[in-house]
Write a protein that holds these residues in place. Structure first.
Motif, mmCIF file in Angstrom:
data_model
loop_
_atom_site.group_PDB
_atom_site.id
_atom_site.type_symbol
_atom_site.label_atom_id
_atom_site.label_comp_id
_atom_site.label_asym_id
_atom_site.label_seq_id
_atom_site.Cartn_x
_atom_site.Cartn_y
_atom_site.Cartn_z
ATOM 1 N N ARG A 1 0.834 -1.201 0.000
ATOM 2 C CA ARG A 1 0.000 0.000 0.000
ATOM 3 C C ARG A 1 0.867 1.250 0.000
ATOM 4 N NH1 ARG A 1 -2.558 -3.681 3.245
ATOM 5 N NH2 ARG A 1 -4.632 -4.259 2.563
ATOM 6 N N ILE A 2 0.266 2.345 -0.490
ATOM 7 C CA ILE A 2 0.953 3.635 -0.479
ATOM 8 C C ILE A 2 0.037 4.669 0.154
ATOM 9 C CG2 ILE A 2 2.393 3.141 -2.497
ATOM 10 C CD1 ILE A 2 0.470 4.848 -4.162
ATOM 11 N N LEU A 3 0.619 5.627 0.857
ATOM 12 C CA LEU A 3 -0.117 6.751 1.423
ATOM 13 C C LEU A 3 0.165 7.954 0.539
ATOM 14 C CD1 LEU A 3 -1.821 7.861 3.836
ATOM 15 C CD2 LEU A 3 0.355 8.586 4.819
ATOM 16 N N VAL A 4 -0.900 8.592 0.060
ATOM 17 C CA VAL A 4 -0.739 9.737 -0.843
ATOM 18 C C VAL A 4 -1.509 10.928 -0.306
ATOM 19 C CG1 VAL A 4 -0.454 8.274 -2.879
ATOM 20 C CG2 VAL A 4 -2.714 9.091 -2.300
ATOM 21 N N GLU A 5 -1.038 12.115 -0.683
ATOM 22 C CA GLU A 5 -1.813 13.323 -0.429
ATOM 23 C C GLU A 5 -2.309 13.803 -1.777
ATOM 24 O OE1 GLU A 5 0.679 16.147 1.585
ATOM 25 O OE2 GLU A 5 1.826 16.603 -0.192
ATOM 26 N N LYS A 6 -3.619 13.880 -1.902
ATOM 27 C CA LYS A 6 -4.208 14.284 -3.174
ATOM 28 C C LYS A 6 -3.928 15.758 -3.410
ATOM 29 C CE LYS A 6 -7.565 10.867 -4.150
ATOM 30 N NZ LYS A 6 -8.877 10.590 -4.665
ATOM 31 N N ILE A 7 -3.636 16.082 -4.639
ATOM 32 C CA ILE A 7 -3.356 17.465 -5.020
ATOM 33 C C ILE A 7 -4.672 18.067 -5.487
ATOM 34 C CG2 ILE A 7 -2.079 18.942 -6.587
ATOM 35 C CD1 ILE A 7 0.017 16.637 -6.722
ATOM 36 N N THR A 8 -5.097 19.148 -4.829
ATOM 37 C CA THR A 8 -6.349 19.797 -5.200
ATOM 38 C C THR A 8 -6.069 21.186 -5.741
ATOM 39 O OG1 THR A 8 -6.637 20.602 -2.947
ATOM 40 C CG2 THR A 8 -7.727 18.534 -3.501
ATOM 41 N N GLU B 1 -9.688 7.070 2.972
ATOM 42 C CA GLU B 1 -9.273 8.309 3.611
ATOM 43 C C GLU B 1 -8.637 7.989 4.951
ATOM 44 O OE1 GLU B 1 -10.972 12.703 4.842
ATOM 45 O OE2 GLU B 1 -12.310 11.247 3.933
ATOM 46 N N VAL B 2 -7.541 8.668 5.268
ATOM 47 C CA VAL B 2 -6.793 8.382 6.489
ATOM 48 C C VAL B 2 -6.979 9.504 7.495
ATOM 49 C CG1 VAL B 2 -4.491 8.030 7.447
ATOM 50 C CG2 VAL B 2 -5.083 7.057 5.237
ATOM 51 N N LYS B 3 -7.395 9.117 8.694
ATOM 52 C CA LYS B 3 -7.511 10.052 9.807
ATOM 53 C C LYS B 3 -6.854 9.406 11.017
ATOM 54 C CE LYS B 3 -11.712 12.334 8.347
ATOM 55 N NZ LYS B 3 -13.041 12.789 8.727
ATOM 56 N N LEU B 4 -6.065 10.161 11.743
ATOM 57 C CA LEU B 4 -5.452 9.681 12.979
ATOM 58 C C LEU B 4 -6.055 10.490 14.110
ATOM 59 C CD1 LEU B 4 -1.738 9.417 11.857
ATOM 60 C CD2 LEU B 4 -3.396 7.583 12.101
ATOM 61 N N GLY B 5 -6.787 9.844 14.995
ATOM 62 C CA GLY B 5 -7.496 10.581 16.043
ATOM 63 C C GLY B 5 -8.623 11.377 15.417
ATOM 64 N N ASP B 6 -8.745 12.635 15.800
ATOM 65 C CA ASP B 6 -9.792 13.495 15.252
ATOM 66 C C ASP B 6 -9.307 14.339 14.093
ATOM 67 O OD1 ASP B 6 -11.611 12.575 17.068
ATOM 68 O OD2 ASP B 6 -11.186 14.149 18.534
ATOM 69 N N LYS B 7 -8.001 14.340 13.847
ATOM 70 C CA LYS B 7 -7.449 15.192 12.795
ATOM 71 C C LYS B 7 -7.009 14.354 11.611
ATOM 72 C CE LYS B 7 -5.906 18.889 15.750
ATOM 73 N NZ LYS B 7 -4.802 19.724 16.166
ATOM 74 N N GLN B 8 -7.067 14.975 10.438
ATOM 75 C CA GLN B 8 -6.597 14.304 9.244
ATOM 76 C C GLN B 8 -5.075 14.221 9.314
ATOM 77 O OE1 GLN B 8 -8.246 16.129 5.852
ATOM 78 N NE2 GLN B 8 -7.963 14.356 4.567
ATOM 79 N N LEU C 1 -3.795 20.534 8.522
ATOM 80 C CA LEU C 1 -5.064 20.991 7.967
ATOM 81 C C LEU C 1 -4.861 21.705 6.631
ATOM 82 C CD1 LEU C 1 -6.696 22.283 11.253
ATOM 83 C CD2 LEU C 1 -7.074 20.122 10.105
ATOM 84 N N LEU C 2 -3.797 21.398 5.927
ATOM 85 C CA LEU C 2 -3.553 21.963 4.607
ATOM 86 C C LEU C 2 -4.631 21.475 3.644
ATOM 87 C CD1 LEU C 2 0.296 21.447 4.377
ATOM 88 C CD2 LEU C 2 -0.904 23.580 4.781
ATOM 89 N N PRO C 3 -4.798 22.145 2.483
ATOM 90 C CA PRO C 3 -5.859 21.719 1.558
ATOM 91 C C PRO C 3 -5.497 20.464 0.775
ATOM 92 C CG PRO C 3 -4.654 23.545 0.636
ATOM 93 C CD PRO C 3 -4.122 23.343 2.029
ATOM 94 N N PHE C 4 -5.056 19.433 1.459
ATOM 95 C CA PHE C 4 -4.734 18.160 0.843
ATOM 96 C C PHE C 4 -5.605 17.083 1.466
ATOM 97 C CE2 PHE C 4 -0.648 20.445 0.577
ATOM 98 C CZ PHE C 4 -0.489 20.437 -0.796
ATOM 99 N N GLU C 5 -5.856 16.040 0.716
ATOM 100 C CA GLU C 5 -6.601 14.894 1.209
ATOM 101 C C GLU C 5 -5.641 13.718 1.229
ATOM 102 O OE1 GLU C 5 -9.889 14.245 -1.385
ATOM 103 O OE2 GLU C 5 -10.502 16.333 -1.314
ATOM 104 N N TYR C 6 -5.583 12.996 2.350
ATOM 105 C CA TYR C 6 -4.687 11.854 2.478
ATOM 106 C C TYR C 6 -5.475 10.562 2.332
ATOM 107 C CZ TYR C 6 -1.272 15.205 4.000
ATOM 108 O OH TYR C 6 -0.415 16.267 4.035
#
Length: 105
Positions: free
Chosen positions: A11-18, A75-82, A86-91
């Motif tokens: 698996r790979i973890l990515v941050e989506k570019i928006t 979508e990856v969230k650790l605890g209550d935060k992404q 909080l940058l405009p990226f989606e992980y």
């Protein structure tokens, strides 16, 4: 609390570019046009094993910009935060087989 997520297997973890939702002059862009299927690889798992137990490494590395399938990933969230900030990226976590290719300048 975890400080870093290391993906399992292939698996790979990515941050989506928006794209930004506004132009330089302040015109709002509809959300449909801002979706891109490109992402930056943040972390890579060690790979998977074949029938003989040999390690098959993942074909991308951290820092690569990749083109992904339109749907998929978790979508990856650790605890209550992404993940990370909080940058405009989606992980998201993807299997490396969901990568359609790498993007180069």
């Amino acid at each position: 609390m975890a400080k870093r997520l290391i993906p399992s297997f292939s698996r790979i973890l990515v941050e989506k570019i928006t794209q930004p939702s506004k132009t330089n002059v302040g015109i709002l862009i509809p959300e449909k046009t801002t979706k891109l299927n490109s992402a930056k690889v943040v972390a890579v798992g060690p790979g998977s094993r074949d029938r003989n137990g040999n390690l098959i490494p993942v074909s991308v590395k951290e820092g690569d910009t990749v083109l992904l399938a339109e749907y998929g990933g978790t979508e990856v969230k650790l605890g209550d935060k992404q993940y990370v900030s909080l940058l405009p990226f989606e992980y998201h976590l993807y299997d490396h087989e969901a990568v359609l290719g790498t993007l180069h300048d």
